[in-house]
Design a protein around this motif. Structure first.
Motif, PDB file in Angstrom:
ATOM      1  N   SER A  58      29.305  13.857  31.546  1.00  0.00           N
ATOM      2  CA  SER A  58      30.741  13.417  30.543  1.00  0.00           C
ATOM      3  C   SER A  58      31.082  13.849  29.588  1.00  0.00           C
ATOM      4  N   ASN A  87      20.747  10.388  40.311  1.00  0.00           N
ATOM      5  CA  ASN A  87      20.749   9.237  40.684  1.00  0.00           C
ATOM      6  C   ASN A  87      20.379   7.869  39.912  1.00  0.00           C
ATOM      7  N   ASP A  90      23.576   6.454  35.056  1.00  0.00           N
ATOM      8  CA  ASP A  90      24.764   6.416  35.554  1.00  0.00           C
ATOM      9  C   ASP A  90      25.987   6.775  34.028  1.00  0.00           C
ATOM     10  N   THR A  93      29.455  10.131  36.397  1.00  0.00           N
ATOM     11  CA  THR A  93      30.046   9.879  37.772  1.00  0.00           C
ATOM     12  C   THR A  93      29.207  10.735  38.428  1.00  0.00           C
ATOM     13  N   PRO A  94      29.546  11.327  40.133  1.00  0.00           N
ATOM     14  CA  PRO A  94      28.263  12.341  40.675  1.00  0.00           C
ATOM     15  C   PRO A  94      29.515  12.825  40.290  1.00  0.00           C
ATOM     16  N   GLU A  95      30.931  12.509  40.642  1.00  0.00           N
ATOM     17  CA  GLU A  95      32.025  13.777  40.026  1.00  0.00           C
ATOM     18  C   GLU A  95      32.290  14.642  39.191  1.00  0.00           C
ATOM     19  N   GLN A  96      31.706  14.396  37.589  1.00  0.00           N
ATOM     20  CA  GLN A  96      31.331  14.506  36.651  1.00  0.00           C
ATOM     21  C   GLN A  96      30.231  15.431  36.357  1.00  0.00           C
ATOM     22  N   GLN A  97      28.749  15.351  37.697  1.00  0.00           N
ATOM     23  CA  GLN A  97      27.908  16.123  37.591  1.00  0.00           C
ATOM     24  C   GLN A  97      27.721  16.986  38.713  1.00  0.00           C
TER      25      GLN A  97
END
Ligand SMILES: [Zn+2]
Length: 244
Positions: A58, A87, A90, A93-97
């Motif tokens: 992030s 996972n 948190d 976010t998955p998108e940031q990762q």
């Protein structure tokens, strides 16, 4: 990682006294990347990695690539890492990762650097990505996947990092995995200050405790400790390109 950045000397000399020839200190974001390099410049037994960990994704932007590219040209920086997917927490976010991961995988390709992956509760997703395109050389640090995950990583030529959990009484599956993966793809780690091995669980971990990891791994493989030390040292030298 060394627990107290200001006083690493004691931990390093204790590790060297136990016979550890070389240690790789990992970076996980801007500050620790810089500290890892400082340690590698100061101590001849230390090498560094730099990277942006998924739990710090992030704070990551593609502008960081300029710094990473410069740092990766340093002769004591031997890999990109820890990078990957997480996972369990948190913090990003998955998108940031994924953005953070994809940028750094492109950089690894461009520079032909080995990659140290952090993967927590995300093996199927990470392995699917690697099956499309894997870096030239990679390790799954502190491997905690299933037997099937290990088989998929093995087919891709991946290395496996084993840490304190190999010594934990209930971890039969991990020991079975350690028995089955090729011996020349095994690396040993401490993940200090976390994951202290038996019989030191609950205390902060440090590099000297690697002897317990070696002991646990040797027992799992049914080889003697000296042989286990020799092989895993050579594997680390091969993987990171560190010469004696
Ligand atoms: Zn990690």
């Amino acid at each position: 990682m060394i627990e107290d950045f200001s006083k690493p000397e004691a931990a390093i000399s204790k590790a060297v006294d136990t016979g550890i020839e070389a240690m790789v200190v990992v970076g996980i974001e801007r500050e620790t990347n810089a500290v890892a390099i400082q340690l590698a410049e100061k101590f001849h037994s230390i090498w560094a990695t730099v990277g942006w960990h998924p739990n710090h994704a992030s704070d990551y932007t593609s502008q960081e690539l300029t710094t990473l590219r410069e740092q990766l040209a340093h002769p004591r920086v031997v890999a990109i890492g820890e990078i990957g997917l997480d996972n369990h927490w948190d913090h990003a976010t998955p998108e940031q990762q994924e953005q953070c991961l994809f940028d750094q995988l492109d950089l690894a390709d461009e520079l032909q650097k080995p990659v140290v992956f952090h993967c927590r509760e995300a093996y199927p997703r990470l392995l699917a990505l690697l099956e499309k395109h894997a870096p030239k050389r990679f390790m799954l640090h502190c491997f905690a996947g299933t037997k099937e995950d290990a088989e998929r990583a093995e087919r891709l030529g991946g290395y496996f990092g084993f840490d304190g959990p190999i010594t934990y009484k209930k971890n039969h599956e991990l020991r079975e995995i350690a028995r089955q993966v090729p011996l020349d793809r095994i690396l040993t780690e401490t993940d200090s200050p976390f994951l202290s091995p038996e019989p030191l669980r609950g205390k902060p971990n440090e590099p000297a405790n690697l002897i317990w990891v070696i002991r646990g791994l040797a027992a799992a493989r049914q080889i003697d400790e000296d042989e286990c030390r020799r092989i895993t040292t050579q594997n680390a030298r091969d993987f990171f390109g560190i010469n004696p």
